[in-house]
Design a protein around this motif. Sequence first.
Motif, mmCIF file in Angstrom:
data_model
loop_
_atom_site.group_PDB
_atom_site.id
_atom_site.type_symbol
_atom_site.label_atom_id
_atom_site.label_comp_id
_atom_site.label_asym_id
_atom_site.label_seq_id
_atom_site.Cartn_x
_atom_site.Cartn_y
_atom_site.Cartn_z
ATOM 1 N N THR A 134 3.649 73.217 28.183
ATOM 2 C CA THR A 134 3.599 72.674 29.535
ATOM 3 C C THR A 134 4.927 72.830 30.267
ATOM 4 O O THR A 134 5.002 72.663 31.478
ATOM 5 C CB THR A 134 3.228 71.182 29.511
ATOM 6 N N ARG A 135 5.994 73.153 29.530
ATOM 7 C CA ARG A 135 7.305 73.301 30.142
ATOM 8 C C ARG A 135 7.541 74.759 30.560
ATOM 9 O O ARG A 135 7.001 75.685 29.938
ATOM 10 C CB ARG A 135 8.406 72.876 29.145
ATOM 11 N N PRO A 136 8.306 74.976 31.629
ATOM 12 C CA PRO A 136 8.518 76.349 32.132
ATOM 13 C C PRO A 136 9.086 77.302 31.083
ATOM 14 O O PRO A 136 8.744 78.491 31.072
ATOM 15 C CB PRO A 136 9.512 76.140 33.285
ATOM 16 N N LEU A 137 9.964 76.797 30.200
ATOM 17 C CA LEU A 137 10.576 77.655 29.182
ATOM 18 C C LEU A 137 9.845 77.583 27.846
ATOM 19 O O LEU A 137 10.278 78.199 26.878
ATOM 20 C CB LEU A 137 12.048 77.269 28.996
ATOM 21 N N ASN A 146 11.979 66.745 28.698
ATOM 22 C CA ASN A 146 11.854 67.655 29.841
ATOM 23 C C ASN A 146 13.166 68.391 30.145
ATOM 24 O O ASN A 146 13.508 68.629 31.302
ATOM 25 C CB ASN A 146 11.383 66.909 31.089
ATOM 26 N N GLY A 148 15.832 71.314 30.652
ATOM 27 C CA GLY A 148 15.686 72.624 31.271
ATOM 28 C C GLY A 148 16.367 73.743 30.510
ATOM 29 O O GLY A 148 16.437 74.866 31.001
#
Length: 251
Positions: A134-137, A146, A148
Motif C-alpha cells: 500500500t506504500r509508494p515504495l 508510513n 518515506g
Amino acid sequence: MKKFVLVLVIVMLPGFVLAAAEGVELDSMEPDHSNKASLQRGAAMFMNYCLGCHSLEYARYQRIADDLEIPAELFEENLIFTGAKIGELIEIGMDQDMAANWFGNAPPDLTLESRLRGEDWIYSYLRGFYQDDTRPLGVNNVVFDNVGMPHVLVEMQGLCAVEPKIGGKSSVDPMSGNIKNGDICSDWASEGSMSPGEFNVAMYDLTNFLSYMGDPVKLERERLGMFVLIFIAIFFVFAWLLNREYWKDVH
C-alpha cells in the motif's frame, strides 16, 4: 525572550521524540566507541549505503579517519566517492527540493541523529522494514510508520513479508560473535545475502558509528572526567584540612 524560548525547545525536544515513539517497543543496544573495528565497519557501511541521501555536514572526513585510526590515503581511496577532499565537510549533492518531491521530505542530516532519537531507536529502525504494497515504495517500517525511505539494505537483510517483532534485549553470542534476538521475521518475502545474526551485527556497527558521530569526544570526555573527579577528591581533602585549621581556635 527569544533565547529563552529556543533553550526551552531544545530542552523539551527529547521529550517530544519519546512521546512520538511511545507504544513502540525498541530493541536495545549498547554503543561502544572504543571498538574501532566496529566503528570502521559502520563508517564503511554509511559511506556506501547512506551517504547518497544523508549528509554528515557537521563532521569532516579527516576527523573520522583520525578518530577511527584509518590512514588518510586509505580513507580517500575507499570511502570518499564524491571527489571531495579529506578535509572537507561530509555533504551530499542531492537537491533538497527534488528529494522532498521524491520522498515526501528531504532526507535529514544524520550527524546528530543518535542524540535526537537515541541508539535504540536507530538500531530498531534499521531492522524494522517490511513489505507493504500500500506504500509508494512498497515497504513500511514498524518503528516509523508510513516512512518515506526505501529499504536500501534489502539486498543484505532481505524483505520481511510481515511486521518484524522488534523489542527485546540484544546480546552478543561469545562463540559466534552474532547478536542474539536476530531472527525477528517469521516470513520472508525475499532473502538477503546475510543471515539475521550477521545483519544484526552490521546494523550494530552502523548504529555504533552514528552514535560516535553524535558524540565524537565521548571517550576523551570520560577519560578527562576521571581526572577531574580525582582532582576534586584530592582538593577536598586539602580544603577540609585548611578549613579545620582556620576554625580550630574559633571555639
